[in-house]
Design a protein around this motif. Sequence first.
Motif, short mmCIF file in Angstrom:
data_model
loop_
_atom_site.label_atom_id
_atom_site.label_comp_id
_atom_site.label_asym_id
_atom_site.label_seq_id
_atom_site.Cartn_x
_atom_site.Cartn_y
_atom_site.Cartn_z
N TYR A 490 0.93 -1.34 0.08
CA TYR A 490 -0.08 0.05 0.09
C TYR A 490 0.89 1.55 -0.20
CZ TYR A 490 -2.49 3.63 2.34
OH TYR A 490 -3.18 4.88 2.66
N VAL A 491 1.94 1.29 0.70
CA VAL A 491 2.77 2.23 0.77
C VAL A 491 3.59 2.73 -0.49
CG1 VAL A 491 4.94 3.20 1.88
CG2 VAL A 491 3.13 2.09 3.49
N MET A 492 4.09 1.32 -1.01
CA MET A 492 4.67 1.67 -2.43
C MET A 492 3.78 1.94 -3.68
SD MET A 492 7.88 0.88 -1.24
CE MET A 492 8.77 -0.01 0.04
N ASP A 493 2.74 1.46 -3.39
CA ASP A 493 1.63 1.75 -4.72
C ASP A 493 1.31 3.16 -4.79
OD1 ASP A 493 -0.33 1.58 -6.57
OD2 ASP A 493 -1.69 0.41 -5.46
N ARG A 494 1.74 3.83 -6.10
CA ARG A 494 1.65 5.07 -6.54
C ARG A 494 0.06 5.37 -7.22
NH1 ARG A 494 6.17 8.78 -7.07
NH2 ARG A 494 8.04 7.80 -6.80
N SER A 495 -0.39 4.30 -7.50
CA SER A 495 -1.82 4.49 -8.07
C SER A 495 -3.01 4.78 -7.30
CB SER A 495 -2.43 3.08 -8.99
OG SER A 495 -2.55 1.98 -7.89
N LYS A 517 16.66 5.14 10.99
CA LYS A 517 17.62 4.22 11.25
C LYS A 517 17.45 2.79 11.63
CE LYS A 517 20.51 8.18 13.10
NZ LYS A 517 21.31 8.51 14.22
N THR A 518 16.01 2.71 11.63
CA THR A 518 15.75 1.16 12.03
C THR A 518 15.14 0.61 10.88
OG1 THR A 518 13.75 2.04 13.08
CG2 THR A 518 15.62 1.60 14.72
N ILE A 519 14.85 1.35 9.67
CA ILE A 519 13.71 0.90 8.95
C ILE A 519 14.36 -0.47 8.01
CG2 ILE A 519 14.50 2.20 7.11
CD1 ILE A 519 10.86 1.32 7.91
N ALA A 520 15.55 -0.53 7.67
CA ALA A 520 16.27 -1.53 6.93
C ALA A 520 16.25 -2.95 7.61
CB ALA A 520 17.77 -1.03 6.50
N GLU A 521 16.25 -2.64 8.84
CA GLU A 521 16.40 -3.83 9.62
C GLU A 521 15.02 -4.56 9.82
OE1 GLU A 521 16.99 -5.10 14.34
OE2 GLU A 521 17.84 -3.24 13.81
N ILE A 522 14.08 -3.69 10.31
CA ILE A 522 12.59 -4.14 10.44
C ILE A 522 11.92 -4.57 9.05
CG2 ILE A 522 10.20 -3.22 11.15
CD1 ILE A 522 12.00 -1.59 13.28
N PHE A 523 12.15 -3.81 8.19
CA PHE A 523 11.32 -3.82 6.75
C PHE A 523 11.94 -4.98 5.66
CE2 PHE A 523 8.09 -0.76 5.47
CZ PHE A 523 7.50 -0.69 6.70
N ASN A 525 16.10 -5.52 3.83
CA ASN A 525 16.77 -4.38 2.78
C ASN A 525 16.11 -4.46 1.39
OD1 ASN A 525 19.30 -3.75 3.86
ND2 ASN A 525 20.13 -5.49 3.90
N PRO A 526 15.47 -5.50 0.89
CA PRO A 526 14.75 -5.22 -0.39
C PRO A 526 13.71 -4.28 -0.56
CG PRO A 526 14.98 -7.40 0.16
CD PRO A 526 15.35 -6.95 1.30
N ASN A 527 12.94 -4.04 0.75
CA ASN A 527 11.91 -3.22 0.89
C ASN A 527 12.52 -1.48 1.21
OD1 ASN A 527 9.51 -4.75 0.49
ND2 ASN A 527 9.68 -5.61 2.61
N TYR A 528 13.52 -1.73 1.95
CA TYR A 528 14.25 -0.48 2.13
C TYR A 528 14.76 0.09 1.14
CZ TYR A 528 17.99 2.65 3.41
OH TYR A 528 18.87 3.81 3.65
#
Length: 554
Positions: A490-495, A517-523, A525-528
């Motif tokens: 949903y976050v990534m969807d531009r439409s 700073k914590t997003i790569a660890e939680i989401f 690396n691909p999503n980051y």
Amino acid sequence: MLLVRPGRFGLSQNSREGRLRPADLARLEEAPREPGAGRADWRTRAGGGIMAAQALALLREVSRLEAPLEELRALQSLLQSVPLSELREQAAELRLGPLFSLLNENHREQTTLCVSILERLLQALEPVHVARNLRVDLQRGLTHPNDSVKILTLSQVGRIVENSDAVTEILNNAELLKQIVYCIGGENLSVAKTAIKSLSRISLTQAGLEALFESNLLDDLKSVMKTNDIVRYRVYELIVEISSVSPESLNCCTTSGLVTQLLRELTGEDVLVRATCIEMVTSLACTHHGRQYLAQEGVIDQISNIIVGADADPFSSFYLPGFVKFFGNLAIMDSPQQICERYPIFMEKVFEMTESQDPTMIGVAVDTIGILGSNVEGKQVLQKTGTRFERLLMKIGYQAKNASTELKIRCLDALSSLFYLPPEQQTDDLLRMTESWFSSLSRDPLELFRGISNQPFPELHCAALKVFTAIANQPWAQKLMFNSPGFVEYVMDRSVEHDKASKDAKYELVKALANSKTIAEIFGNPNYLRLRTYLSEGPYYVKPISTTAVEGAE
């Protein structure tokens, strides 16, 4: 100056006799040019450009005629095409007296044309020149029965008071100042507002303060106040604007007696007057010296006492929202803890208002909670109320889902303010607090806001995205988002977003997530990396659609 030889361009007999008719201007435009002279060269001959010269010629025609309606129409049309720079080059040749004289005739179209022409031509004159050479015309303009003439004149006064060299001319013109004061009492709100703005600007200097408060102008101001209630409030608005500038300005206003009169009306018995006056007093309280004065005069205590007695007043709903807003602003500008401890009735009333059946009361309470919780000290004050605040959050969550669109948006804005924590303030205790608050809203708050964001109203969509953005840099919220089915997509969807405001709001959410700073660890690396790509592409990126050409296809 443009010199026209009769007969050279086939001008009319009127032109040969010295009268340039509007139809002749077209012939001038089509006249043959000298060899080698381009359009630009041709236009810039005769000192300031041929179009400016044509305007001057028409202006002279207007001054010679008794009923120059046709010439005025032509001049208005021509001036729309003349660059202001050209007019400024010809400023010394502009004779505006005849145009001002034409304003005195009772002819609606003529007045409208003259106002339009003067608006343009006066921009070419320096404010000092206007103040010195058109002072009589300005005074007449301020007493003109047509409001458009008054607004034109006041706009020039506005230019003059913004100029340090020209403002002295105004200060030395007592009659002009008097007329500006009396414009506050007119029926037209635009005229009154413009007059208030000019007087407020004049008061920024010591000489201006003295001109307003140490002369007969003060009597004029008090006289204008007697016109009616609306005009009296306009004068109060001016006094509060002036008082807010500095302690010296406030002192001048208090010495005049007008601030005291305002405060007396605030604490008087008329509930409608209270409701109006509290807005102005709240504006005064936005300054440090204003708050000091209100505290010293016991006004804040009086406002608190009125709130205490509001339960016994059947008409308290008229003024209570404004009084609560006053304390909300006071708390965030000073110290939430000190204000809430000294005036406990304030917080008590906010909690009571959330229980009300009146959407106005609920809205004010929600707004106040949002203001109070916009900094850490305010959040801690709310946290100290314990389970009472948790129940209040549950009510806000309910209203965010079920109330009118306007109240939903106010609830979402308040929640955005409550939940936001800058990275440098994200202690373990505060993070546990915001997580606990979030979970108090409903059984599944994340889905609550997703549901709201999917409604077909851009304002609601953006407000829901703001809530997500407020919590996006907090690890507990990132875990909730990642574990919620379909949320990352949903976050990534531009439409999903179709208008600019929504695209901007989504971009702010992505930015908050990507910069954590914590997003790569939680989401992961691909999503980051997807977030970083979204960020680098900008808010309005549209993925190109590739097509394949087939040989022989038509």
